[in-house]
Scaffold this active site. Sequence first.
Site, mmCIF file in Angstrom:
data_model
loop_
_atom_site.group_PDB
_atom_site.id
_atom_site.type_symbol
_atom_site.label_atom_id
_atom_site.label_comp_id
_atom_site.label_asym_id
_atom_site.label_seq_id
_atom_site.Cartn_x
_atom_site.Cartn_y
_atom_site.Cartn_z
ATOM 1 C CB THR A 63 -3.495 -2.919 0.000
ATOM 2 O OG1 THR A 63 -4.645 -2.564 -0.769
ATOM 3 C CG2 THR A 63 -2.654 -3.932 -0.766
ATOM 4 C CG ASP A 64 -9.179 -0.781 3.382
ATOM 5 O OD1 ASP A 64 -9.069 0.422 3.073
ATOM 6 O OD2 ASP A 64 -9.932 -1.181 4.292
ATOM 7 C CE LYS A 90 -4.475 1.239 0.511
ATOM 8 N NZ LYS A 90 -5.561 0.752 -0.377
ATOM 9 C CG PHE A 101 28.468 25.420 -16.586
ATOM 10 C CD1 PHE A 101 29.150 24.351 -16.025
ATOM 11 C CD2 PHE A 101 27.763 25.208 -17.757
ATOM 12 C CE1 PHE A 101 29.137 23.097 -16.625
ATOM 13 C CE2 PHE A 101 27.734 23.963 -18.357
ATOM 14 C CZ PHE A 101 28.425 22.896 -17.789
ATOM 15 C CB ILE A 133 25.084 21.390 -10.436
ATOM 16 C CG1 ILE A 133 24.333 22.668 -10.843
ATOM 17 C CG2 ILE A 133 24.266 20.606 -9.420
ATOM 18 C CD1 ILE A 133 23.014 22.425 -11.533
ATOM 19 C CD GLN A 134 28.135 18.285 -13.082
ATOM 20 O OE1 GLN A 134 27.880 19.468 -12.877
ATOM 21 N NE2 GLN A 134 28.051 17.738 -14.287
ATOM 22 C CG ASN A 139 20.959 23.698 -14.293
ATOM 23 O OD1 ASN A 139 20.447 24.710 -13.810
ATOM 24 N ND2 ASN A 139 21.999 23.757 -15.117
ATOM 25 N NE ARG A 160 25.917 28.289 -13.150
ATOM 26 C CZ ARG A 160 25.689 27.032 -13.539
ATOM 27 N NH1 ARG A 160 24.947 26.798 -14.609
ATOM 28 N NH2 ARG A 160 26.202 26.021 -12.870
#
Length: 327
Positions: free
Chosen positions: A84-85, A24, A196, A261-262, A288, A213
């Site tokens: 699952t209920d 669930k 960058f 970003i890396q 990004n 940036r």
Amino acid sequence: MTTRKPLADSDDTGDSERAMNYGKEQVAVYRTYATPLEGVRTIPESDFDGRENTLFGLDVRVQVEGEEFLPSFSEGDNSMVVATDSMKNFILHHAGEYDGATLEGFLKYVGSRFLDTYDQMEAVTVSADEIPFDERPVPAEDGEGFEASDLVFGVSDDESGYGEIALERDGDDTAITGQTSGVTDLELVKVSGSSFTDYVQDEYTTLPEREDRTLYISLDVFWTYDDATDALGDDPERYVPAEQVRDIAGVVFDEYDSNSIQDLIYRVGLRVLERYPQLESVSFEANNRTWIEVRDDLEGDATVLREPARPTGFQQFSMDRGDLEGE
């Protein structure tokens, strides 16, 4: 972000293991006045030292496994199937029985209760996204300024904690076979101090280099402990709160002029591993969402930017203590 197992795992001989589980998901659980999280070790990057848990909200997913469920698939025989209920009701009931203070602790608790209650379940994986709430300010009782209400909260769209605990039977007890903690949907914008440059330039390149940036990223951070029981919060000084990891990401973003970003997520990972020696690994998924500059002819450093067009770039990366030792 909910992690799910692949449908089949193959070994070198080409044999594959049957995928057979059910469960669930999207079970929204709200508990008021849960046990407060206290005694958390503080770090320089964050003022977080605990939470009241006045509202404890989770979006839970449970997945169960066991060979006795095979007839339900192959023969339509549901005699071993727990609806699952019923699983939903089981989770909601045990939210009232849990006396701990952490998301991961609740996952371990409710997963263990499933295995204790249903013999046909051989293994269970329980995961959850925190449902976050914001404290709302109200006038202070002394009439001076404002203070956080202890009754009224706002539903937050901010980042949330994440946890996953996998359990299986170990004799008369249960054993943790997998653990992941995290903070997801973290969104950060740095208006200056990111670049960058120096990437591959060829006939397919149209993106201009940017020495400075405005960088907008979304970020999910996940971590595992050397000892999975530290994730439960029974020893608060060894527990890693999602709020502190969130704050580390913001502080590192502020401190460093990253060239990608890396580069940024690697520095965040180093700081997380440095602050928490009890952790085994840390991993990331970043996206990004950097805005596109449309005007730079304004006074001073002012600019006008717009949303980027799809598609957007992403980065995935994992680190362990070997990365920290190499520094």
